[in-house]
Design an enzyme around this catalytic site. Structure first.
Site, PDB file in Angstrom:
ATOM      1  N   ASP A  27       4.114   5.817  -9.731  1.00  0.00           N
ATOM      2  CA  ASP A  27       3.236   5.055  -8.839  1.00  0.00           C
ATOM      3  C   ASP A  27       2.231   4.288  -9.688  1.00  0.00           C
ATOM      4  OD1 ASP A  27       1.731   4.242  -6.425  1.00  0.00           O
ATOM      5  OD2 ASP A  27       2.963   5.776  -5.471  1.00  0.00           O
ATOM      6  N   HIS A  37       3.860  -0.573  -6.030  1.00  0.00           N
ATOM      7  CA  HIS A  37       3.388   0.697  -6.611  1.00  0.00           C
ATOM      8  C   HIS A  37       3.899   0.856  -8.043  1.00  0.00           C
ATOM      9  CE1 HIS A  37       1.305   2.353  -3.160  1.00  0.00           C
ATOM     10  NE2 HIS A  37       2.303   2.021  -2.370  1.00  0.00           N
ATOM     11  N   GLU A  42       4.918  -0.799   0.943  1.00  0.00           N
ATOM     12  CA  GLU A  42       3.615  -1.366   0.595  1.00  0.00           C
ATOM     13  C   GLU A  42       3.694  -2.284  -0.627  1.00  0.00           C
ATOM     14  OE1 GLU A  42       0.724   2.139   2.274  1.00  0.00           O
ATOM     15  OE2 GLU A  42       1.466   2.402   0.244  1.00  0.00           O
TER      16      GLU A  42
HETATM   17  C1  ACM Z   1       3.983   5.723   2.194  1.00  0.00           C
HETATM   18  O1  ACM Z   1       3.302   6.611   2.727  1.00  0.00           O
HETATM   19  N1  ACM Z   1       3.400   4.680   1.606  1.00  0.00           N
HETATM   20  C2  ACM Z   1       5.423   5.766   2.200  1.00  0.00           C
END
Ligand code: ACM
Ligand code: ZN
Length: 756
Positions: free
Chosen positions: A190, A261, A324
């Site tokens: 991440d 991410h 995201e």
């Molecule tokens: C997530 O909670 N961004 C998959």
């Protein structure tokens, strides 16, 4: 052969034990109680192949509970034995996960068609051994037929935001095994850390595994320390963990996040970004704008990484993230824009889809499949991809209708980083409010799917994101006891109408957790309260409950702490003014729970009728529209309960005061938490009416006129008589560039509308 039963059959034929007293979780499909007991003692022999991992596991577990070192023998005439034997017959299938446990006075027999079946039978048998047993143990005679309903029974752990050492990851796998989970979703990369050694790209861990500080407190506070933090798993560590999980019939699904991410990877290799960097491994939680740029070199880099990942993990599925991913950089990147043109793509969403499809093609070429978060639906789903539905269940429903496999993990029921009890009594969490009974009420198969479509629901999983979870003790605390509830949901024997039955069995598990030294939340013992409209539309009533025994509740109405001689709770407490109720649970004179405190802020709208044009998002809808006029202000730093969250939608509420009433002020309590993409309203309008049909606009505030003091916006106007008051607070809409969450829909959070 025994039949697979997916419903609960309980035949109680014996007075000594009843099924409901058995401390079994997940509840087996079928239990038949019989007369008598099997005596487990140090003379008991395990009859099995000594080389069998399952037999060795059983032996080790019994030793841990009792201290006895039982022998494993292929043949025995012992008077007391536990026998593992394969089901013989023409239909033997090593795929089958079913088992049959038959406990008679001299023999406990576990029959299965596969090692996994034995493993589950052993877990059931172990749960029947009282955890404090040290002498002779009496295990009730019974027959159990059992098999799981869902193929994907998952738990997730984010090891990127915080790093958990190998030894703890194994413990985590042990916890999954105890409750018959079979999938461990391991979040390894991440923005805040890259945690898996990749031989070809050593800087991923030399640089990407370390950050020069972390957030302190909640994101809202915007505070950081400057402590270097990090860690990673070597490929040897990973092999060891994978082998450990495989023995326990748990598949590890690794997650390598892309295209978003990705900042930790980009800190190490900035050439795979749009801007070229430089970047540092993120200290900040949230969603960051710098993501992988879909260049040829980036695909080569990611394919090399995935090649090493595939060699380490035998899992059929690889999780490639996909959630995201802001399109900010792609929108201004010459390469990205040229690629959109060249490939004839409509926009950046289709570019993300192109990215995921390229990766899918590569992963498929290696004989594996991809699974991704539900954003991978946007711009078109890759042909063979499975979808993990986290933003509610709608992504999962859409994917199942397109005949793609789905794992359900909606935030509303499956995010174990949410609060599980009153935030006041809980350690800091990201937000949300997901109690054990909420988890237990989850149905992984949405009722809107046809039986055919439902077959695409592989199962579900609970996710544990660790921004606010620094150590293993807190990991345990956040998953227990909620994962016990999830276990039964996934096994397919949960029955939300009989939560009390589940709760009784769950409370028995606490003894096992205590014995193993596992941390867990005792929120279940809290006095919980529920506020409801008073019967005559005059204010609200507060009901109190203790999960264990509501007769022991004592309360005060004057702000003092309750003691044994305070009011004994019997009936709902009427609230008709500003008031603070405090309550606690007592056994005899001893206080057993934390003090529950509920403040009420009185106004003319408290307990009145309210209707909403747009409904709040399912993750932030506890209490429904009533939450806006229940007299309760939600917690601002630990927001979760008592707030309604509207995603990209306006608040449009009409309050019926019941009769023409003089009004001169509306106070709206709103939240701003930009890191969580929660923004104040853009405009507010107040309208009044006497018939509920024709409304007169009496006040409009533009965004610069919205002045919130501690989140409360007070809007004064000329006193007038009205029965209906309408409040329209518009959502910010798409979040502007430069703000957290840019390009996505903003959240509007409201918890109370007070009319004076
Ligand atoms: C997530 O909670 N961004 C998959
Ligand atoms: Zn680019």
């Amino acid at each position: 052969m025994f039949k697979k039963l997916f419903f609960l059959v309980v035949v109680v034929t014996n007075v000594a034990f009843s099924q409901s007293e058995l401390p079994l979780i997940p509840m087996p499909n079928s239990i038949q109680m019989e007369k008598g007991f099997f005596v487990l003692s140090k003379e008991t022999v395990i009859q099995a192949d000594e080389k069998s991992f399952e037999a060795q596991y059983l032996k080790a577990q019994i030793k841990e509970i009792t201290g006895w070192d039982l022998p494993i023998l292929p043949v025995t005439k012992a008077n007391s034995k536990i026998a593992l034997s394969f089901v013989v017959g023409s239909l033997v299938s090593t795929d089958s996960k079913q088992y049959h446990l038959d406990i008679s006075t001299k023999k406990a027999s576990i029959q299965a068609e596969s090692d996994a079946g034995f493993f589950y039978g052993i877990q059931t048998f172990l749960q029947l051994i009282p955890s404090n047993s040290k002498t002779q143990i009496r295990v009730p005679c019974l027959k159990i037929d059992d098999a799981p309903k869902y193929a994907w029974r998952g738990m997730h752990l984010d090891c990127a935001r915080h790093f958990f050492p190998k030894e703890f990851v194994k413990k985590y796998i042990d916890y999954l095994a105890m409750y018959k989970f079979n999938t461990f979703h391991w979040h390894l990369t991440d923005d805040q850390g890259w945690r898996i050694e990749i031989k070809k790209y050593p800087k991923l861990t030399e640089i990407g595994a370390w950050r020069n500080g972390s957030m302190v407190g909640h994101y809202n506070e915007q505070k950081y320390d400057s402590i270097r933090y990090g860690g990673f798993y070597t490929q040897d560590d990973i092999k060891e963990i994978v082998a450990y999980a495989t023995q326990r019939h748990i598949t590890i699904v690794p997650e390598i996040e892309m295209p978003g991410h990705a900042v930790a990877a980009l800190a190490a290799y900035p050439e795979y970004s749009c801007t070229g960097g430089p970047f540092e491994v993120a200290k900040q939680w949230g969603v960051l704008d710098d993501v992988f740029c879909p260049k040829e070199e980036t695909f080569t880099f990611l394919q090399d990484i995935l090649t090493e990942v595939i060699a380490l993990f035998p899992s059929q599925y690889l999780h490639i993230g996909g959630d995201e991913c802001p399109k900010t950089r792609w929108k201004t990147c010459l390469h990205c824009q040229a690629l959109i043109k060249e490939k004839g793509l409509k926009d950046e969403h289709e570019l993300q889809s192109y990215f995921v499809q390229r990766i899918e093609k590569f992963v498929n070429s290696k004989g594996r499949k991809i699974i991704g978060w539900d954003e991978i639906l946007e711009g078109g789903l890759a042909p063979n991809a499975a979808v993990m539905s986290w933003r509610g269940t709608s992504g999962g429903v859409a994917a199942a209708k397109q005949k793609h496999f789905v794992v359900m993990t909606p935030g509303s029921h499956c995010y174990f980083d949410h609060y599980q009890g009153d935030p006041k009594n809980e350690p800091l969490a990201i937000g949300g409010y997901t109690t054990v009974d909420k988890v237990y009420s989850f149905n992984p198969t949405p009722t809107e799917l046809t039986p055919e479509e439902s077959q695409y629901i592989l199962g579900a999983q609970a996710n544990l994101w660790t921004e606010y979870i620094e150590d293993y003790a807190k990991v345990e605390y956040m998953i227990f006891p909620r994962m016990i509830a999830m276990s039964e949901v996934l096994w397919g024997t949960s029955n939300p109408d009989q939560f009390k039955n589940f709760q009784a069995r769950m409370l028995q598990q606490f003894a096992t957790l205590d014995q193993k030294g596992i941390h867990y939340s005792k929120a279940i013992f809290e006095v919980t309260s529920k506020t409801m409209p008073a019967p005559q539309g005059n204010g609200v009533v507060l009901t109190l409950k203790s999960a264990t025994n509501s007769n022991g509740i004592r309360y005060t109405v004057d702000g003092t702490s309750p003691i044994w001689s305070s009011n004994s709770y019997t009936n709902p407490i009427e609230i008709t003014k500003d008031q603070c109720i405090k309550a606690a649970y007592f056994e005899k004179e001893v206080q057993k729970s934390a003090v529950m405190e509920q403040k009420f802020f009185w106004s003319k709208s408290v307990g009145k009728k309210i209707t909403l044009v747009h409904q709040p998002h399912e993750n932030y809808s506890t209490g429904g529209a009533f939450a806006l006029i229940d007299g309760i202000m939600g917690d601002r730093s630990k927001f979760g309960r008592d707030w309604l969250g509207f995603l990209g939608k306006d608040l449009n509420a009409t309050i019926d005061l019941g009769t023409a009433t003089t009004v001169h002020q509306v106070a709206i309590s709103v939240l701003s938490n930009e890191g969580s993409w929660i923004y104040y309203p853009n405009t507010i309008e107040i309208l009044v009416s006497n018939d509920g049909k024709e409304f007169k606009s009496i006040k409009q505030l533009s965004s610069s006129e919205i002045k919130a003091v501690n989140g409360l916006v007070k809007i004064n106007f000329e006193a007038q008589s009205a029965q209906f008051v309408k409040v329209i607070a518009t959502n910010l809409g798409k979040i502007p560039t430069g703000m957290p969450g840019a390009g996505s829909n903003a959240w509007l959070f409201v918890d109370e509308i007070g009319v004076e």
